[in-house]
Design an enzyme around this catalytic site. Structure first.
Site, mmCIF file in Angstrom:
data_model
loop_
_atom_site.group_PDB
_atom_site.id
_atom_site.type_symbol
_atom_site.label_atom_id
_atom_site.label_comp_id
_atom_site.label_asym_id
_atom_site.label_seq_id
_atom_site.Cartn_x
_atom_site.Cartn_y
_atom_site.Cartn_z
ATOM 1 N N LYS A 1 -15.057 11.236 -4.899
ATOM 2 C CA LYS A 1 -15.959 11.711 -3.793
ATOM 3 C C LYS A 1 -15.167 12.354 -2.404
ATOM 4 C CE LYS A 1 -19.415 8.041 -4.216
ATOM 5 N NZ LYS A 1 -20.529 7.197 -3.321
ATOM 6 N N ASP B 1 -5.505 5.729 -9.232
ATOM 7 C CA ASP B 1 -7.215 6.079 -8.897
ATOM 8 C C ASP B 1 -7.694 7.644 -8.230
ATOM 9 O OD1 ASP B 1 -8.062 3.284 -9.591
ATOM 10 O OD2 ASP B 1 -7.317 2.125 -7.353
ATOM 11 N N ASN C 1 0.572 -1.127 0.549
ATOM 12 C CA ASN C 1 0.074 0.235 0.014
ATOM 13 C C ASN C 1 0.680 1.220 0.238
ATOM 14 O OD1 ASN C 1 -1.670 1.871 0.590
ATOM 15 N ND2 ASN C 1 -2.334 1.558 1.881
HETATM 16 C C1 SAM Z 1 -6.123 3.217 -13.154
HETATM 17 S S1 SAM Z 1 -4.785 1.993 -12.748
HETATM 18 C C2 SAM Z 1 -3.686 2.797 -13.636
HETATM 19 C C3 SAM Z 1 -2.730 1.474 -13.460
HETATM 20 C C4 SAM Z 1 -0.850 1.754 -14.485
HETATM 21 N N1 SAM Z 1 -0.313 2.779 -13.853
HETATM 22 C C5 SAM Z 1 -1.868 2.715 -15.612
HETATM 23 O O1 SAM Z 1 -1.466 3.828 -15.447
HETATM 24 O O2 SAM Z 1 -2.207 1.695 -16.360
HETATM 25 C C6 SAM Z 1 -4.725 2.745 -10.681
HETATM 26 C C7 SAM Z 1 -3.870 1.452 -9.978
HETATM 27 O O3 SAM Z 1 -2.932 2.012 -8.674
HETATM 28 C C8 SAM Z 1 -3.381 0.929 -7.832
HETATM 29 N N2 SAM Z 1 -3.218 1.987 -6.804
HETATM 30 C C9 SAM Z 1 -3.933 2.236 -6.391
HETATM 31 N N3 SAM Z 1 -3.933 2.874 -4.740
HETATM 32 C C10 SAM Z 1 -2.729 2.190 -4.231
HETATM 33 C C11 SAM Z 1 -1.850 2.078 -2.844
HETATM 34 N N4 SAM Z 1 -2.478 3.011 -2.126
HETATM 35 N N5 SAM Z 1 -0.846 1.559 -3.649
HETATM 36 C C12 SAM Z 1 -0.411 1.124 -4.240
HETATM 37 N N6 SAM Z 1 -1.231 0.935 -5.918
HETATM 38 C C13 SAM Z 1 -1.712 1.710 -5.293
HETATM 39 C C14 SAM Z 1 -4.587 0.630 -7.831
HETATM 40 O O4 SAM Z 1 -5.025 -0.637 -7.500
HETATM 41 C C15 SAM Z 1 -4.735 0.567 -9.940
HETATM 42 O O5 SAM Z 1 -4.557 -0.928 -10.045
#
Ligand code: SAM
Length: 208
Positions: free
Chosen positions: A122, A118, A92
């Site tokens: 909200k 992500d 994380n």
């Molecule tokens: C919208 S996806 C984009 C993935 C990739 N970077 C791309 O551009 O195709 C965002 C990714 O970030 C990961 N993510 C979100 N919050 C995270 C966190 N706190 N630590 C690690 N990964 C995280 C999500 O699980 C997801 O796989």
């Protein structure tokens, strides 16, 4: 084997994701740990790094991802590809990036990418957003003096929020760019470009 099925989002503040990871031992995971290192935060299915590891093999690559099954799948694909310069870590990153990078020798981390994280749209979910002050501090502390951070997203408010955190930190200098400097696009980047939507990008260099 088909693509592993996962939840679209996980709550990074839930107890399961508050557990600390073990630091990455680069001596163990890479054939040549002295190569420059690129860290991709939020690596999802890991396809960006899988292709980077082949396109620019003189580097080592670490992908950091919170959805554990994707990490397992990506490490399996890296092994099948025969990559000895690529590793994915379940972590994380909004809470534990510092712990994960603990032990990486100074000067090794040369490049960080944060691509389409992500948005957690909200307001009440704002605390779940991946890029926060702690992450910026961790990157500043670990990045080599010639290092750079590339940030891109299609969500304008999120771009402004992330860019503002780096701009406010005098350890970084901004190098504005409309272009992606890498020879590989992420999955999300391709999807956004296919829809002709704008992408907000910039780069931060370590201030000399
Ligand atoms: C919208 S996806 C984009 C993935 C990739 N970077 C791309 O551009 O195709 C965002 C990714 O970030 C990961 N993510 C979100 N919050 C995270 C966190 N706190 N630590 C690690 N990964 C995280 C999500 O699980 C997801 O796989």
């Amino acid at each position: 084997m088909g693509r592993v099925r996962v939840h679209q989002h996980v709550n990074p503040l839930s107890p399961y994701y508050r557990r600390s990871p073990e630091p990455i031992d680069i001596e163990n995971v890479f054939a040549d740990p002295e190569r420059p290192l690129l860290l991709d935060i939020g690596s999802a299915r890991g396809r960006f790094l899988l292709r980077m590891a082949e396109a620019e093999p003189a580097w080592n690559y670490i992908g950091v991802e919170i959805r554990e099954p994707l990490v397992e799948e990506a490490n399996r694909l890296a092994a099948e590809q025969g990559s000895t310069n690529l590793h994915y870590a379940f972590c994380n990153a909004m809470l534990w990036l510092d712990r994960l990078l603990d032990g990486i020798p100074p000067g090794v981390l040369q490049s960080v990418t944060i691509q389409f994280p992500d948005p957690w749209f909200k307001k009440r979910h704002a605390k779940r957003r991946m890029v926060n002050q702690e992450m910026v501090d961790t990157i500043a502390e670990h990045l080599a003096p010639t290092g750079r951070v590339f940030v891109q997203t299609d969500i304008e408010f999120l771009a402004e929020e992330m860019f503002a955190l780096f701009r406010a930190d005098e350890r970084f200098a901004e190098f504005s760019t409309d272009a992606n400097p890498f020879p590989v696009k992420t999955e999300r980047e391709k999807a956004v470009e296919d829809k002709d939507l704008p992408v907000y990008r910039t780069m931060f260099l370590v201030q000399g």
